[in-house]
Structure formats: C-alpha cells, structure tokens
Design a protein around this motif. Structure first.
Motif, PDB file in Angstrom:
ATOM      1  N   ARG A 302       0.826  -1.216   0.000  1.00  0.00           N
ATOM      2  CA  ARG A 302       0.000   0.000   0.000  1.00  0.00           C
ATOM      3  C   ARG A 302       0.856   1.259   0.000  1.00  0.00           C
ATOM      4  NH1 ARG A 302      -3.334  -3.185   3.536  1.00  0.00           N
ATOM      5  NH2 ARG A 302      -2.247  -2.369   5.375  1.00  0.00           N
ATOM      6  N   LEU A 303       2.043   1.195   0.599  1.00  0.00           N
ATOM      7  CA  LEU A 303       2.894   2.377   0.687  1.00  0.00           C
ATOM      8  C   LEU A 303       3.889   2.481  -0.462  1.00  0.00           C
ATOM      9  CD1 LEU A 303       1.611   2.357   3.548  1.00  0.00           C
ATOM     10  CD2 LEU A 303       3.688   3.454   4.337  1.00  0.00           C
ATOM     11  N   GLY A 304       3.741   1.635  -1.483  1.00  0.00           N
ATOM     12  CA  GLY A 304       4.530   1.794  -2.691  1.00  0.00           C
ATOM     13  C   GLY A 304       5.798   0.966  -2.760  1.00  0.00           C
ATOM     14  N   TYR A 305       6.003   0.062  -1.819  1.00  0.00           N
ATOM     15  CA  TYR A 305       7.158  -0.839  -1.877  1.00  0.00           C
ATOM     16  C   TYR A 305       6.860  -1.961  -2.866  1.00  0.00           C
ATOM     17  CZ  TYR A 305       9.245   1.228   2.365  1.00  0.00           C
ATOM     18  OH  TYR A 305       9.825   2.067   3.276  1.00  0.00           O
ATOM     19  N   VAL A 306       7.884  -2.353  -3.646  1.00  0.00           N
ATOM     20  CA  VAL A 306       7.714  -3.428  -4.616  1.00  0.00           C
ATOM     21  C   VAL A 306       8.524  -4.640  -4.169  1.00  0.00           C
ATOM     22  CG1 VAL A 306       7.268  -1.877  -6.533  1.00  0.00           C
ATOM     23  CG2 VAL A 306       9.618  -2.562  -6.053  1.00  0.00           C
ATOM     24  N   ASN A 307       7.976  -5.818  -4.434  1.00  0.00           N
ATOM     25  CA  ASN A 307       8.657  -7.076  -4.127  1.00  0.00           C
ATOM     26  C   ASN A 307       9.579  -7.418  -5.295  1.00  0.00           C
ATOM     27  OD1 ASN A 307       7.632 -10.547  -4.144  1.00  0.00           O
ATOM     28  ND2 ASN A 307       9.413  -9.634  -3.157  1.00  0.00           N
ATOM     29  N   PHE A 308      10.889  -7.176  -5.120  1.00  0.00           N
ATOM     30  CA  PHE A 308      11.832  -7.379  -6.218  1.00  0.00           C
ATOM     31  C   PHE A 308      12.580  -8.705  -6.113  1.00  0.00           C
ATOM     32  CE2 PHE A 308      14.429  -5.679  -2.864  1.00  0.00           C
ATOM     33  CZ  PHE A 308      15.694  -6.228  -3.041  1.00  0.00           C
ATOM     34  N   GLU A 309      12.456  -9.398  -4.987  1.00  0.00           N
ATOM     35  CA  GLU A 309      13.253 -10.593  -4.753  1.00  0.00           C
ATOM     36  C   GLU A 309      12.662 -11.326  -3.558  1.00  0.00           C
ATOM     37  OE1 GLU A 309      18.006 -10.890  -5.390  1.00  0.00           O
ATOM     38  OE2 GLU A 309      17.395  -9.824  -3.577  1.00  0.00           O
ATOM     39  N   ARG A 310      13.085 -12.576  -3.369  1.00  0.00           N
ATOM     40  CA  ARG A 310      12.774 -13.302  -2.151  1.00  0.00           C
ATOM     41  C   ARG A 310      14.078 -13.798  -1.531  1.00  0.00           C
ATOM     42  NH1 ARG A 310       7.193 -16.890  -2.716  1.00  0.00           N
ATOM     43  NH2 ARG A 310       5.915 -15.224  -3.631  1.00  0.00           N
ATOM     44  N   SER A 311      13.962 -14.359  -0.343  1.00  0.00           N
ATOM     45  CA  SER A 311      15.121 -14.986   0.289  1.00  0.00           C
ATOM     46  C   SER A 311      14.627 -16.137   1.130  1.00  0.00           C
ATOM     47  CB  SER A 311      15.892 -13.984   1.161  1.00  0.00           C
ATOM     48  OG  SER A 311      15.105 -13.568   2.261  1.00  0.00           O
ATOM     49  N   PHE A 312      15.533 -17.032   1.487  1.00  0.00           N
ATOM     50  CA  PHE A 312      15.175 -18.050   2.473  1.00  0.00           C
ATOM     51  C   PHE A 312      16.307 -18.178   3.480  1.00  0.00           C
ATOM     52  CE2 PHE A 312      17.148 -20.793  -0.851  1.00  0.00           C
ATOM     53  CZ  PHE A 312      18.103 -21.457  -0.092  1.00  0.00           C
ATOM     54  N   ASP A 313      15.942 -18.588   4.687  1.00  0.00           N
ATOM     55  CA  ASP A 313      16.898 -18.826   5.763  1.00  0.00           C
ATOM     56  C   ASP A 313      16.761 -20.271   6.214  1.00  0.00           C
ATOM     57  OD1 ASP A 313      17.594 -16.131   5.691  1.00  0.00           O
ATOM     58  OD2 ASP A 313      16.195 -15.580   7.281  1.00  0.00           O
ATOM     59  N   MET A 314      17.901 -20.937   6.386  1.00  0.00           N
ATOM     60  CA  MET A 314      17.930 -22.292   6.908  1.00  0.00           C
ATOM     61  C   MET A 314      18.787 -22.309   8.167  1.00  0.00           C
ATOM     62  SD  MET A 314      18.167 -24.611   3.413  1.00  0.00           S
ATOM     63  CE  MET A 314      17.533 -26.095   4.202  1.00  0.00           C
ATOM     64  N   VAL A 315      18.423 -23.156   9.119  1.00  0.00           N
ATOM     65  CA  VAL A 315      19.123 -23.208  10.394  1.00  0.00           C
ATOM     66  C   VAL A 315      19.452 -24.649  10.741  1.00  0.00           C
ATOM     67  CG1 VAL A 315      18.078 -21.098  11.284  1.00  0.00           C
ATOM     68  CG2 VAL A 315      16.938 -23.293  11.685  1.00  0.00           C
ATOM     69  N   TRP A 316      20.480 -24.788  11.574  1.00  0.00           N
ATOM     70  CA  TRP A 316      20.868 -26.091  12.112  1.00  0.00           C
ATOM     71  C   TRP A 316      20.437 -26.149  13.565  1.00  0.00           C
ATOM     72  CZ3 TRP A 316      23.542 -23.645   8.354  1.00  0.00           C
ATOM     73  CH2 TRP A 316      23.970 -24.390   7.252  1.00  0.00           C
ATOM     74  N   ASP A 317      19.579 -27.079  13.903  1.00  0.00           N
ATOM     75  CA  ASP A 317      19.180 -27.270  15.289  1.00  0.00           C
ATOM     76  C   ASP A 317      20.192 -28.153  15.998  1.00  0.00           C
ATOM     77  OD1 ASP A 317      16.851 -25.786  14.988  1.00  0.00           O
ATOM     78  OD2 ASP A 317      15.744 -27.524  14.250  1.00  0.00           O
ATOM     79  N   ARG A 318      20.391 -27.888  17.260  1.00  0.00           N
ATOM     80  CA  ARG A 318      21.360 -28.668  18.026  1.00  0.00           C
ATOM     81  C   ARG A 318      21.014 -30.151  18.035  1.00  0.00           C
ATOM     82  NH1 ARG A 318      23.406 -25.352  23.291  1.00  0.00           N
ATOM     83  NH2 ARG A 318      23.779 -23.346  22.300  1.00  0.00           N
ATOM     84  N   ASP A 319      19.715 -30.462  18.055  1.00  0.00           N
ATOM     85  CA  ASP A 319      19.306 -31.859  18.164  1.00  0.00           C
ATOM     86  C   ASP A 319      18.820 -32.438  16.846  1.00  0.00           C
ATOM     87  OD1 ASP A 319      17.069 -30.335  17.965  1.00  0.00           O
ATOM     88  OD2 ASP A 319      15.970 -31.270  19.612  1.00  0.00           O
ATOM     89  N   ASN A 320      19.129 -31.743  15.735  1.00  0.00           N
ATOM     90  CA  ASN A 320      18.696 -32.235  14.435  1.00  0.00           C
ATOM     91  C   ASN A 320      19.698 -33.260  13.922  1.00  0.00           C
ATOM     92  OD1 ASN A 320      17.067 -32.443  12.193  1.00  0.00           O
ATOM     93  ND2 ASN A 320      17.865 -30.614  11.195  1.00  0.00           N
TER      94      ASN A 320
END
Length: 329
Positions: A302-320
């Motif tokens: 609504r305020l004029g920002y455009v979605n130009f890209e995405r990202s993802f985050d992956m994590v390592w759990d201690r007990d995984n």
C-alpha cells in the motif's frame, strides 16, 4: 589409455588475489565481495572452492557485519549446475562439511544460511532446481528451512507517504525505551525468527534484548531516526527503526503493540519510517518480511514498496540428526 578424471580439491582462497577464481561461479552478491574483503566483513580463509582440475564446481563463503568477529552468516553457497546428480550434491556436501569444520568455532551453534532467490522461483523450473539443489545439500547436513521472506524496495520517485495525523511520533529515548515496547510486540508475532527465539525457551524480554544487542546496537546511522508512535494522549502504539546497514538504507524493524493491532496503524508507522529515510535523499529503501506475514506485506504494498526478490533462511538445530545423505541420491 583414457586419462583418469581429475580428483576433487577442496580448499580456501589463498588471498584476495584469488577473488577471480571464486567468481567463476556467480551470485547476486558478487559485486560486494571486494569491498567486504577490504573492510574485514569477509576473509579469504572463510571463502572456499571445490575444484575438478581448474574447474570451479562449488564455492562457499561466510560473512560478518563487524570486522574481527566470528562468522555471522553463511550467504554464499553455489554449485556448478552443469554437474549431474548425485555428483553435484555430493560435491556440495563435501565442500560444506569440510569448510564448516575448518571455519566455524567449535560448538553446537552454526550461523544460519541465507540466500536471495527470484520472486517467481517456484514457477520457473530452472530457478526452482537451482534453489532446491542447494536446499537438498543443506538438509543433508542437518539444516531445515526456517522461513521464506519477501524482499521489498521503495524507490525514489515513488510518492512519499503523507502523515495521516492519527499518531504522534517521537525519537526513541534509549535502549530501555525501545525494549519496553519490543517485548510485548513478541506476543503473537508472525516473524519466524522471533517465534524461533521464543520456542527455544527465551522469554519475550530476553528475545527482544537479543535482537536489540545483535542488530540495533551496531547500527551506525543516527538513533535519532528511530521513532516511537503514540496516540495523541501519549499511549504507545508501536515503533519503527529506519537505518542504514553496510549496503542500503532500510526499515530494520517495525512493530505494533498487540492491543493496537487491527486498526491500520502499521501503515502510519511504516509511513513515518519511510519519510525519515526519504528526507535523507536516498535512492531506495530496502525492507523484508516473512512470506507468512500477510498484513505486513500488504502494508508495504500500500505504501509503494515493490517485491523485487525473495530470500530463504535455513538453520541447524542442536538436536537435528545429520545423515549425510543427499535426498534422492
């Protein structure tokens, strides 16, 4: 006699003069590497390649926002997508495990892995395979997907949002002034990192302190830019942190208190943060929000920002558990 195929060599860069070797594979952040090396945000010993002869078939690198500290983020992990599976995955896993053992401090905690990806990556078969090939290697090492995020941008020339007059804005008076609002904002948060902090056993106050100390305390732009939003009678509604990181002006954080959600105040708060940065004459303002945070995404739109890209985050759990096997191989 057919010559034997070259053996895989996995090693760090010997110095900044090998940046050209590292850049034989490509990623959207390549243009930042030289300056990152010069400022200490990266080190050659944190940048590794996997070679078949003189062919770079994979590369990996870590980053820190502050020179002299341990790696904070794994943000480069590229594979030669001309390699067939399962060879491609096996090469990537060997590079990841070998470099991680050499670069990261001893202990169970590992910096998360983040990658920028096209906004339509699921609809583009080529882009989807690139993304999922990297995810498969990370999963084989014990990582899991934490969140996918929208990356957004307000650009100069877009109308600067006007003040609706519903809220009054004042500068943040200090650490405690902001933490007193950050802690209750954690209640019902849609932010995956905040939810993960709470799930790990941190209280809302502890999660807020962690975020402040890891992110806000090291910003070099004026704290006078930070704003607390109040009703005309002085009751706090929310806050916004306009700032600049090492690369871009940005909305670092925005929050509305639970008692005031559902009234559209997020637009007013975001508008104020945008006005603060627009007044500095910036060419762009960057921001990000979780894919699942639909109310925040709609406010940016609504305020004029455009979605130009995405990202993802992956994590390592201690007990995984780690099985070291590329799925499907």
């Amino acid at each position: 006699m057919t010559p034997a195929p070259p053996e895989l060599t996995v090693r760090p860069l010997t110095g900044a003069d090998e940046l050209g070797l590292f850049c034989r594979l490509s990623y959207v952040l390549d243009h930042e590497l030289a300056d990152d090396l010069a400022t200490g945000r990266r080190r050659p010993e944190w940048m590794w390649v996997a070679l078949l002869g003189d062919r770079v078939v994979a590369r990996i690198a870590w980053w820190t926002g502050r020179g002299g500290t341990a790696p904070q983020l794994l943000d480069f992990f590229d594979l030669d997508d001309a390699l067939p599976e399962p060879e491609r995955g096996a090469v990537g896993l060997r590079l990841l495990e070998t470099a991680s053992a050499a670069v990261l401090p001893a202990g169970p905690d590992r910096p998360e892995y983040g990658r920028y990806i096209p906004p339509d990556w699921r609809e583009d078969p080529v882009a989807r395979e690139v993304v999922e090939a990297r995810m498969r290697v990370m999963e084989a090492s014990g990582a899991r997907l934490l969140v996918e995020r929208l990356r957004l941008e307000w650009r100069a020339g877009t109308p600067v949002p006007q003040d609706s007059g519903r809220l009054v804005f004042r500068p943040v008076a200090g650490r405690e002034d902001l933490l007193a609002l950050m802690a209750p904002v954690m209640e019902g948060t849609l932010d995956a990192h905040g939810r993960a902090d709470l799930a790990s056993g941190l209280t809302a106050r502890e999660a807020a302190e962690k975020h402040y100390d890891e992110e806000f305390a090291h910003l070099t732009t004026p704290q006078e830019w930070w704003r607390i939003a109040e009703l005309p009678d002085g009751v706090p509604v929310g806050f916004v942190i306009p700032a600049r990181n090492n690369y871009h002006p940005m909305i670092a954080y925005i929050g509305v208190l639970p008692a005031h959600r559902g009234h559209g105040y997020v637009d007013d708060v975001l508008a104020e943060g945008t006005r603060v940065l627009a007044a500095q004459g910036v060419e762009r303002i960057r921001a990000a929000t979780d894919l699942g945070n639909v109310p925040m995404a709609k406010s940016f739109e609504r305020l004029g920002y455009v979605n130009f890209e995405r990202s993802f985050d992956m994590v390592w759990d201690r007990d995984n558990p780690v099985d070291g096997r590329i799925p499907g191989s």
